[in-house]
Design an enzyme around this catalytic site. Structure first.
Site, PDB file in Angstrom:
ATOM      1  N   THR A  15      43.624 -60.989  48.544  1.00  0.00           N
ATOM      2  CA  THR A  15      43.660 -62.146  47.652  1.00  0.00           C
ATOM      3  C   THR A  15      43.829 -63.448  48.413  1.00  0.00           C
ATOM      4  OG1 THR A  15      44.549 -60.828  45.821  1.00  0.00           O
ATOM      5  CG2 THR A  15      44.919 -63.201  45.731  1.00  0.00           C
ATOM      6  N   ASP A  60      38.880 -56.079  49.577  1.00  0.00           N
ATOM      7  CA  ASP A  60      39.891 -56.073  48.520  1.00  0.00           C
ATOM      8  C   ASP A  60      40.743 -54.857  48.845  1.00  0.00           C
ATOM      9  OD1 ASP A  60      41.257 -55.265  46.103  1.00  0.00           O
ATOM     10  OD2 ASP A  60      39.907 -56.562  44.972  1.00  0.00           O
ATOM     11  N   SER A  61      42.056 -55.007  48.968  1.00  0.00           N
ATOM     12  CA  SER A  61      42.864 -53.896  49.477  1.00  0.00           C
ATOM     13  C   SER A  61      42.920 -52.712  48.528  1.00  0.00           C
ATOM     14  CB  SER A  61      44.281 -54.362  49.834  1.00  0.00           C
ATOM     15  OG  SER A  61      45.064 -54.567  48.687  1.00  0.00           O
ATOM     16  N   ASP A  94      47.609 -54.953  46.897  1.00  0.00           N
ATOM     17  CA  ASP A  94      47.582 -53.659  46.204  1.00  0.00           C
ATOM     18  C   ASP A  94      48.038 -52.522  47.108  1.00  0.00           C
ATOM     19  OD1 ASP A  94      46.811 -54.635  43.759  1.00  0.00           O
ATOM     20  OD2 ASP A  94      44.673 -54.230  44.042  1.00  0.00           O
ATOM     21  N   GLN A 265      60.752 -38.852  42.428  1.00  0.00           N
ATOM     22  CA  GLN A 265      60.070 -39.823  41.579  1.00  0.00           C
ATOM     23  C   GLN A 265      60.950 -41.032  41.280  1.00  0.00           C
ATOM     24  OE1 GLN A 265      58.783 -37.932  37.955  1.00  0.00           O
ATOM     25  NE2 GLN A 265      57.720 -36.275  39.028  1.00  0.00           N
ATOM     26  N   CYS A 266      62.243 -40.902  41.440  1.00  0.00           N
ATOM     27  CA  CYS A 266      63.172 -41.956  41.048  1.00  0.00           C
ATOM     28  C   CYS A 266      63.146 -43.113  42.045  1.00  0.00           C
ATOM     29  CB  CYS A 266      64.592 -41.408  40.959  1.00  0.00           C
ATOM     30  SG  CYS A 266      64.792 -40.093  39.740  1.00  0.00           S
TER      31      CYS A 266
END
Length: 328
Positions: A15, A60-61, A94, A265-266
């Site tokens: 960006t 674009d990443s 990203d 996942q936390c």
């Protein structure tokens, strides 16, 4: 730490340098001239000497892939050989945290500092964060940075293996997650894992544990030639451990040489297999603990270890040790 006197700015796209097109914002070349024009208008422009190199193609990443990480690694090693004493990577947001983590492991032992930055709005857009982030990063090199890979964004300096993107629009998009890290630091890094070691691409996969995950889902993924699987488990490293078919899929994959790693996942906490029987059963099926590592760090580390040609036993050994702040 020392002030940098010969900086390479490696522009990968993102960006920060995008321009408007008929399809929306897209990567654009010519960013060196825009940088120099902007700094010429500042009364307090950063004074670190720099040259700019554009990677081809500019990205674009969202399109970042393993071969782009390897191209960045090659460019940085060449910069060291050419006498540069620091590298600033301009990168899209990203996949910025993924690249920072991957490069941290690809560049172990690098004798110069590497810093990644980007922006949420393009340079030249109203109220953009592009120039503040870029100038702030350059001033970090003026002040002196430790060797290795770090990320600078919105005034924060973050470890390359600690950062995650938590916000899709706010300027303070990146944070270091408060994950519990406690691990033994490797006494030394073998030559096979240092920045001089070329790497190859690796077939890696990521899957979250969720209610309804079936053995067939996992088998289909693993049967696609996956060399390493990152399983995002519940809480402290639990999953559907009563599903014997699923456990057998994992066990068979490990026996044929697939690296199986569990993370939580936390956003806070870490994998502690012994807390629950459900975790112990996953470990018995062949999973090793990623401790409090982030998803980005765990994937980057798997890529660097397996990409160096290590077998699964050697990869497990080094995965369990802290190499650059990812586990300790």
């Amino acid at each position: 730490m020392r002030a940098v006197k010969n900086l390479l700015v490696l522009y990968t796209g993102g960006t920060i340098g995008m321009l408007e097109t008929a399809e929306g914002l897209a990567p654009a070349g010519g960013f060196e001239a825009r940088m120099r024009d902007h700094f010429a208008q500042l009364t307090d422009a950063p004074q670190v000497p720099w040259t700019l190199h554009e990677l081809n193609p500019l990205l674009d990443s969202a399109n970042m892939q393993q071969h782009n990480w390897l191209a960045m690694r090659d460019a940085i090693v060449a910069a060291v050989d050419d006498g540069h004493d620091g590298v600033l990577i301009l990168h899209g947001t990203d996949s910025l945290a993924y690249s920072a983590a991957a490069l941290s492991f690809l560049l172990l032992g690098l004798p110069i500092p590497v810093l990644l930055t980007g922006s949420m709005l393009p340079a030249g857009a109203p109220d953009s964060d592009a120039w503040p982030n870029l100038c702030g990063a350059l001033r970090q090199f003026e002040q002196g940075l430790q060797d290795g890979v770090q990320l600078f964004f919105h005034g924060q300096l973050l470890g390359g293996t600690r950062a995650s993107k938590l916000r899709s629009e706010a300027f303070d998009a990146f944070k270091a997650l408060p994950r519990h890290r406690q691990g033994e630091r490797a006494a030394e890094v073998p030559s096979a894992l240092t920045y001089r070691q070329p790497r190859t691409r690796v077939n890696l996969a990521l899957m979250p544990v969720y209610p309804g995950l079936q053995a067939a889902h996992l088998a289909g993924l693993l049967d696609s030639g996956v060399q390493g699987l990152l399983l995002e488990c519940y809480g402290s490293g639990t999953g559907p451990s009563d599903d014997l078919a699923l456990l057998e899929v994992l066990r068979a994959a490990r026996q044929r040489g697939v690296l199986l790693v569990a993370i939580s996942q936390c956003p806070e906490g870490a994998v502690e297999f012994d807390t629950y029987a459900a975790g112990s059963r996953l470990r018995s099926a062949g999973l090793i603990s990623g401790g409090g590592m982030t998803r980005e760090a765990a994937l980057g580390k798997m890529f660097a270890l397996l990409g160096a040609g290590l077998d699964v036993a050697a990869a497990e050994h080094w995965f369990a040790l802290d190499l650059c702040g990812e586990r300790a």
